[in-house]
Design a protein around this motif. Structure first.
Motif, PDB file in Angstrom:
ATOM      1  N   TYR A  34      -3.551   6.970  -7.735  1.00  0.00           N
ATOM      2  CA  TYR A  34      -2.884   8.278  -8.381  1.00  0.00           C
ATOM      3  C   TYR A  34      -3.087   8.559  -9.811  1.00  0.00           C
ATOM      4  CZ  TYR A  34       0.775  11.650  -8.008  1.00  0.00           C
ATOM      5  OH  TYR A  34       1.584  12.852  -7.974  1.00  0.00           O
ATOM      6  N   PRO A  35      -3.544   9.731 -10.057  1.00  0.00           N
ATOM      7  CA  PRO A  35      -3.901  10.073 -11.427  1.00  0.00           C
ATOM      8  C   PRO A  35      -2.698   9.716 -12.590  1.00  0.00           C
ATOM      9  CG  PRO A  35      -4.219  12.261  -9.985  1.00  0.00           C
ATOM     10  CD  PRO A  35      -3.564  10.954  -9.222  1.00  0.00           C
ATOM     11  N   ASP A  36      -1.822   9.938 -12.143  1.00  0.00           N
ATOM     12  CA  ASP A  36      -0.792   9.382 -13.331  1.00  0.00           C
ATOM     13  C   ASP A  36      -0.282   8.016 -12.884  1.00  0.00           C
ATOM     14  OD1 ASP A  36       1.611   8.922 -14.776  1.00  0.00           O
ATOM     15  OD2 ASP A  36       2.592  10.734 -14.272  1.00  0.00           O
ATOM     16  N   ARG A  37      -0.982   6.961 -13.696  1.00  0.00           N
ATOM     17  CA  ARG A  37      -1.157   5.499 -13.670  1.00  0.00           C
ATOM     18  C   ARG A  37       0.408   5.163 -14.126  1.00  0.00           C
ATOM     19  NH1 ARG A  37      -5.809   2.972 -13.173  1.00  0.00           N
ATOM     20  NH2 ARG A  37      -7.461   4.391 -12.012  1.00  0.00           N
ATOM     21  N   HIS A  86       0.735  -1.207  -0.005  1.00  0.00           N
ATOM     22  CA  HIS A  86      -0.124  -0.073  -0.053  1.00  0.00           C
ATOM     23  C   HIS A  86       0.754   1.395   0.113  1.00  0.00           C
ATOM     24  CE1 HIS A  86      -3.898  -2.125   0.614  1.00  0.00           C
ATOM     25  NE2 HIS A  86      -3.185  -2.895   1.267  1.00  0.00           N
ATOM     26  N   TYR A  87       2.041   1.190   0.152  1.00  0.00           N
ATOM     27  CA  TYR A  87       2.998   2.400   0.166  1.00  0.00           C
ATOM     28  C   TYR A  87       4.181   2.181  -0.644  1.00  0.00           C
ATOM     29  CZ  TYR A  87       5.673   6.331   2.030  1.00  0.00           C
ATOM     30  OH  TYR A  87       6.616   7.322   2.062  1.00  0.00           O
ATOM     31  N   ASP A  88       5.151   1.365  -0.158  1.00  0.00           N
ATOM     32  CA  ASP A  88       6.459   1.550  -0.572  1.00  0.00           C
ATOM     33  C   ASP A  88       6.628   1.396  -2.189  1.00  0.00           C
ATOM     34  OD1 ASP A  88       8.441   1.565   1.850  1.00  0.00           O
ATOM     35  OD2 ASP A  88       6.936   0.282   2.161  1.00  0.00           O
ATOM     36  N   ARG A  89       5.948   0.366  -2.657  1.00  0.00           N
ATOM     37  CA  ARG A  89       5.863  -0.266  -4.014  1.00  0.00           C
ATOM     38  C   ARG A  89       5.656   1.014  -5.020  1.00  0.00           C
ATOM     39  NH1 ARG A  89       0.608  -3.491  -5.809  1.00  0.00           N
ATOM     40  NH2 ARG A  89       1.327  -2.933  -7.934  1.00  0.00           N
ATOM     41  N   PHE A  90       4.549   1.929  -4.522  1.00  0.00           N
ATOM     42  CA  PHE A  90       4.477   3.055  -5.223  1.00  0.00           C
ATOM     43  C   PHE A  90       5.282   4.184  -5.257  1.00  0.00           C
ATOM     44  CE2 PHE A  90       0.502   1.136  -4.122  1.00  0.00           C
ATOM     45  CZ  PHE A  90      -0.203   0.646  -5.374  1.00  0.00           C
ATOM     46  N   ILE A  91       6.186   4.205  -3.932  1.00  0.00           N
ATOM     47  CA  ILE A  91       7.282   5.220  -3.887  1.00  0.00           C
ATOM     48  C   ILE A  91       8.234   4.786  -4.698  1.00  0.00           C
ATOM     49  CG2 ILE A  91       8.699   6.118  -2.090  1.00  0.00           C
ATOM     50  CD1 ILE A  91       5.977   7.186  -1.812  1.00  0.00           C
ATOM     51  N   LEU A  92       8.796   3.608  -4.821  1.00  0.00           N
ATOM     52  CA  LEU A  92       9.581   3.199  -5.670  1.00  0.00           C
ATOM     53  C   LEU A  92       9.309   3.144  -7.174  1.00  0.00           C
ATOM     54  CD1 LEU A  92      10.584  -0.180  -3.317  1.00  0.00           C
ATOM     55  CD2 LEU A  92      11.964   1.820  -3.876  1.00  0.00           C
ATOM     56  N   SER A  93       8.068   2.991  -7.384  1.00  0.00           N
ATOM     57  CA  SER A  93       7.984   3.365  -8.760  1.00  0.00           C
ATOM     58  C   SER A  93       8.182   4.640  -9.082  1.00  0.00           C
ATOM     59  CB  SER A  93       6.164   2.922  -9.090  1.00  0.00           C
ATOM     60  OG  SER A  93       6.058   2.966 -10.143  1.00  0.00           O
ATOM     61  N   ASP A 136      10.520   8.576 -12.231  1.00  0.00           N
ATOM     62  CA  ASP A 136      10.693   9.999 -12.522  1.00  0.00           C
ATOM     63  C   ASP A 136      12.183  10.162 -11.806  1.00  0.00           C
ATOM     64  OD1 ASP A 136      10.582  12.719 -11.447  1.00  0.00           O
ATOM     65  OD2 ASP A 136       8.866  12.717 -13.095  1.00  0.00           O
ATOM     66  N   GLY A 137      12.110  10.207 -10.525  1.00  0.00           N
ATOM     67  CA  GLY A 137      13.223  10.227  -9.758  1.00  0.00           C
ATOM     68  C   GLY A 137      13.492  11.617  -9.041  1.00  0.00           C
ATOM     69  N   ARG A 138      12.587  12.622  -9.459  1.00  0.00           N
ATOM     70  CA  ARG A 138      12.952  13.991  -8.626  1.00  0.00           C
ATOM     71  C   ARG A 138      12.116  13.934  -7.164  1.00  0.00           C
ATOM     72  NH1 ARG A 138       9.899  17.526 -13.095  1.00  0.00           N
ATOM     73  NH2 ARG A 138       8.971  15.632 -13.342  1.00  0.00           N
ATOM     74  N   PRO A 139      12.744  14.491  -6.343  1.00  0.00           N
ATOM     75  CA  PRO A 139      12.043  14.380  -4.874  1.00  0.00           C
ATOM     76  C   PRO A 139      10.837  14.816  -4.929  1.00  0.00           C
ATOM     77  CG  PRO A 139      14.532  15.003  -4.826  1.00  0.00           C
ATOM     78  CD  PRO A 139      14.088  14.786  -6.210  1.00  0.00           C
ATOM     79  N   GLU A 140      10.345  15.969  -5.415  1.00  0.00           N
ATOM     80  CA  GLU A 140       9.200  16.671  -5.496  1.00  0.00           C
ATOM     81  C   GLU A 140       7.912  15.896  -6.019  1.00  0.00           C
ATOM     82  OE1 GLU A 140      11.154  18.625  -9.084  1.00  0.00           O
ATOM     83  OE2 GLU A 140      11.698  17.759  -7.241  1.00  0.00           O
ATOM     84  N   VAL A 141       8.450  14.996  -6.834  1.00  0.00           N
ATOM     85  CA  VAL A 141       7.524  13.933  -7.657  1.00  0.00           C
ATOM     86  C   VAL A 141       7.309  12.877  -6.624  1.00  0.00           C
ATOM     87  CG1 VAL A 141       7.017  12.590  -9.649  1.00  0.00           C
ATOM     88  CG2 VAL A 141       8.024  14.746  -9.950  1.00  0.00           C
ATOM     89  N   VAL A 142       8.016  12.341  -6.066  1.00  0.00           N
ATOM     90  CA  VAL A 142       8.118  11.271  -5.178  1.00  0.00           C
ATOM     91  C   VAL A 142       7.427  11.747  -3.937  1.00  0.00           C
ATOM     92  CG1 VAL A 142       9.547   9.785  -3.587  1.00  0.00           C
ATOM     93  CG2 VAL A 142      10.365  10.305  -5.926  1.00  0.00           C
ATOM     94  N   LYS A 143       7.521  12.903  -3.508  1.00  0.00           N
ATOM     95  CA  LYS A 143       6.903  13.440  -2.286  1.00  0.00           C
ATOM     96  C   LYS A 143       5.540  13.761  -2.548  1.00  0.00           C
ATOM     97  CE  LYS A 143       6.806  15.644   1.794  1.00  0.00           C
ATOM     98  NZ  LYS A 143       5.667  15.954   2.048  1.00  0.00           N
ATOM     99  N   VAL A 160       3.481  11.764  -4.460  1.00  0.00           N
ATOM    100  CA  VAL A 160       3.004  10.484  -4.343  1.00  0.00           C
ATOM    101  C   VAL A 160       2.766  10.165  -3.146  1.00  0.00           C
ATOM    102  CG1 VAL A 160       3.429   7.938  -5.122  1.00  0.00           C
ATOM    103  CG2 VAL A 160       3.912   9.719  -6.804  1.00  0.00           C
ATOM    104  N   ASN A 161       3.903  10.409  -2.397  1.00  0.00           N
ATOM    105  CA  ASN A 161       3.918   9.969  -0.727  1.00  0.00           C
ATOM    106  C   ASN A 161       2.771  10.957  -0.008  1.00  0.00           C
ATOM    107  OD1 ASN A 161       5.307   9.663   2.099  1.00  0.00           O
ATOM    108  ND2 ASN A 161       4.783  11.878   2.006  1.00  0.00           N
ATOM    109  N   ASP A 162       2.661  12.035  -0.301  1.00  0.00           N
ATOM    110  CA  ASP A 162       1.419  12.939   0.300  1.00  0.00           C
ATOM    111  C   ASP A 162      -0.074  12.381  -0.085  1.00  0.00           C
ATOM    112  OD1 ASP A 162       3.406  14.449   1.295  1.00  0.00           O
ATOM    113  OD2 ASP A 162       3.355  15.984   0.286  1.00  0.00           O
TER     114      ASP A 162
END
Length: 218
Positions: free
Chosen positions: A129-132, A95-102, A107-114, A116-118
């Motif tokens: 998440y809107p961007d499948r 429910h969490y880490d798999r999507f963060i790792l994806s 993408d890899g940019r911290p703001e994009v990862v954040k 998804v986290n939020d």
């Protein structure tokens, strides 16, 4: 406003999309079973931590006990996730880490990862998440939280096992890059959670082996 038919169709799409990851993981496990374990399977215990300008991923090789740590390093993370015959164990990874790792790999940019986290910690499911494509990267994994009492946290398990409970003093709401001292503390905290998950994985090996045996018999 969406009609009931439209809502039902979206739910079916969500379930179908989410099931792809489960199917790929089970396909990987089935492949291991059919090989009669001729090819050794590497298990990595993993955890992620996310901040506004930083993210940390820790992988622990279950056999060698080696830690692989990646700070804002999408290429490094991807190189581990794409290792041949590797599977990844998490606590709440489904429910969490798999999507963060994806998001890190895609993408890899911290703001994009954040972002998804939020989205997830605000109460949404990662597959909503809107961007499948951003959250759609798949890799073989299993989630130890699946077979624990609903609502049981990793910290509660650590307390039950008599482990030292560690909580980071670094706020996840920091709106600036982490200092080197803060990075060290987050790394220590993340290592500790990985170790706790590793201990839980050891305790559940009998149960997990039984699941594999049942799969093999079928």
């Amino acid at each position: 406003m969406a009609t009931r038919e439209q809502s039902c169709e979206r739910e079916k799409q969500d379930f179908s999309w989410y099931s792809q990851g489960y199917g790929r993981t089970m396909g990987f496990i089935e492949g291991v079973i059919t090989k009669e374990f001729e090819v050794p399977m590497q298990t990595f215990i993993a955890d992620t931590e996310v901040f506004a300008y930083d993210y940390l991923v820790v992988f622990k090789n279950k056999e060698t006990k080696e830690y692989l740590r990646f700070h804002n390093d999408p290429d490094g993370v991807k190189s581990v996730l794409e290792m041949e015959d590797a599977i990844f164990a998490f606590f709440n990874g489904k429910h969490y880490d798999r999507f963060i790792l994806s998001a890190i790999v895609r993408d890899g940019r911290p703001e994009v990862v954040k972002a998804v986290n939020d989205f997830i910690i605000s109460g949404h499911e990662g597959w909503e998440y809107p961007d499948r494509d951003l959250v759609g990267y798949q890799f073989p994994m299993y989630d130890l939280m699946d077979d624990c009492q609903m609502g049981l946290s990793l910290k509660a398990i650590e307390a039950h096992l008599g482990m030292d409970i560690r909580e980071t003093t670094v706020s996840f709401d920091i709106d600036r890059p982490l200092t080197e001292q803060e990075k060290d503390e987050v790394e220590f905290y993340c290592d500790h959670d990985v170790d706790a998950t590793d201990t839980l994985d050891d305790l559940r090996q009998g149960y997990l082996s039984s699941k594999l045996t049942l799969g093999k018999e079928k």
